[in-house]
Design a protein around this motif. Structure first.
Motif, PDB file in Angstrom:
ATOM      1  N   ASP A  92     -27.866 -13.984  20.010  1.00  0.00           N
ATOM      2  CA  ASP A  92     -26.630 -13.503  19.428  1.00  0.00           C
ATOM      3  C   ASP A  92     -25.903 -12.546  20.366  1.00  0.00           C
ATOM      4  O   ASP A  92     -26.519 -11.931  21.245  1.00  0.00           O
ATOM      5  CB  ASP A  92     -26.921 -12.794  18.104  1.00  0.00           C
ATOM      6  N   TRP A 199     -23.294 -16.032  16.132  1.00  0.00           N
ATOM      7  CA  TRP A 199     -23.853 -16.924  15.127  1.00  0.00           C
ATOM      8  C   TRP A 199     -23.258 -16.718  13.738  1.00  0.00           C
ATOM      9  O   TRP A 199     -23.194 -17.646  12.941  1.00  0.00           O
ATOM     10  CB  TRP A 199     -25.373 -16.761  15.075  1.00  0.00           C
ATOM     11  N   SER A 321     -31.892 -13.319  17.367  1.00  0.00           N
ATOM     12  CA  SER A 321     -31.260 -12.027  17.603  1.00  0.00           C
ATOM     13  C   SER A 321     -32.331 -10.999  17.355  1.00  0.00           C
ATOM     14  O   SER A 321     -33.271 -10.908  18.122  1.00  0.00           O
ATOM     15  CB  SER A 321     -30.035 -11.864  16.700  1.00  0.00           C
TER      16      SER A 321
END
Length: 328
Positions: A92, A199, A321
């Motif tokens: 991310d 995302w 992430s």
């Protein structure tokens, strides 16, 4: 460049098929999703990494690099009898840092489960900094639509995207992976991250919402159902009623069999079975940041708004992430 009305959008497969019409014999081809951020010198780094992975695969005796014969159209992609594509789920945006020119370890996609539609779903597992992996691309059993880099003729011309797989979201990656692998292509995750993706879909319109408004939810659901039948026919899960045109053109290769890809993945498409070992993708436990118990389908659920789809059909996973594994 090409211009299309957003109201004509029918999912990633027709969109990427249209994008590939812009290919003009460039040496390399990079496919990404929108909302992607790159590190400095990402292009030179990816070229070097692709060469490294191709050399590694060519000298490997592992089953993941079992090549076989190639057709003339495939031969120009090969080095030492193999052809390699670099592919991963980028982390991310929030993981991006200006500290280094090249970021942390990438992720490998591993088989997770078969969903209610019979589509094999994948989970992204973040690679560790284990000494055995340091600086080396890592064999991957799966191909990621949102980031893949390889020979231009292969990705831009010889294995075209199927424009008839309309409104297919889950299943896009599986179908292309099977088509590429059966043509003798090996997948590698790059050793480091050079790109990051946003995302979260919060605040962004979704093509399925527009399509349901313009075409009607029932019509969209019918087209998606046809695309799923098309995918099942490709994977030999069912035989063919109403799968649309040109399936042979967008079919499997002849260098390897579908059974070879099932063995590489550790799954059986017809029985919808994922082996326990498949979740490690043939890599040692220390290759990943987390143990297998951290392998989760619930890490990042991104819900979209197509009323005709079930909630499970609307959830889309994004990779690594703050979480250690995520699914798609």
């Amino acid at each position: 460049w090409a211009e299309h009305d957003h109201r004509d959008a029918a999912g990633p497969c027709p969109a990427r098929a249209a994008a590939r019409l812009l290919y003009r014999d460039e040496r390399y081809y990079l496919q990404i999703d929108a909302h992607t951020l790159f590190r400095p010198r990402w292009d030179a780094w990816l070229v070097d990494e692709l060469r490294w992975a191709t050399t590694t695969c060519a000298s490997s005796s592992s089953s993941s690099c079992a090549g076989g014969g190639a057709s003339p159209a495939e031969e120009d992609h090969r080095s030492g009898g193999v052809v390699v594509v670099l592919t991963t789920y980028p982390p991310d945006f929030e993981d991006a840092s200006d500290a280094d020119d090249v970021g942390g370890p990438a992720a490998v996609l591993t088989p997770s489960r078969f969903d209610a539609d019979g589509v094999l779903r994948f989970a992204a597992r973040r690679l560790s900094r284990a000494p055995a992996l340091a600086g080396s691309p890592v064999p991957s059993p799966a191909w990621c639509a949102g980031f893949n880099f390889g020979p231009g003729a292969l990705l831009g011309r010889d294995v075209p995207y199927d424009p008839h797989a309309r409104f297919l979201f889950f299943g896009e990656e599986l179908g292309m992976a099977a088509r590429l692998y059966t043509r003798g292509v090996d997948f590698y995750a790059p050793s480091r991250c050079v790109a990051y993706h946003r995302w979260s879909r919060a605040g962004r319109p979704d093509f399925r919402r527009d399509a349901a408004r313009v075409r009607g939810a029932e019509a969209v659901a019918d087209e998606r159902a046809r695309a799923l039948r098309r995918l099942r026919a490709l994977l030999q899960q069912q035989r063919g009623e109403d799968v649309g045109p040109d399936l042979d053109r967008f079919g499997l290769g002849t260098v390897r069999t579908l059974g070879d890809y099932e063995a590489r993945l550790g799954v059986r498409f017809e029985d919808r079975v994922v082996s326990d070992a498949a979740r490690d993708a043939g890599l040692p436990a220390e290759a990943f940041l987390s143990s297998r118990t951290a392998f989760s389908d619930s890490a990042i659920a991104l819900v979209t708004g197509l009323a005709a789809a079930s909630l499970s059909d609307q959830a889309a996973g994004g990779p690594c992430s703050s979480s250690e594994s995520v699914s798609s």
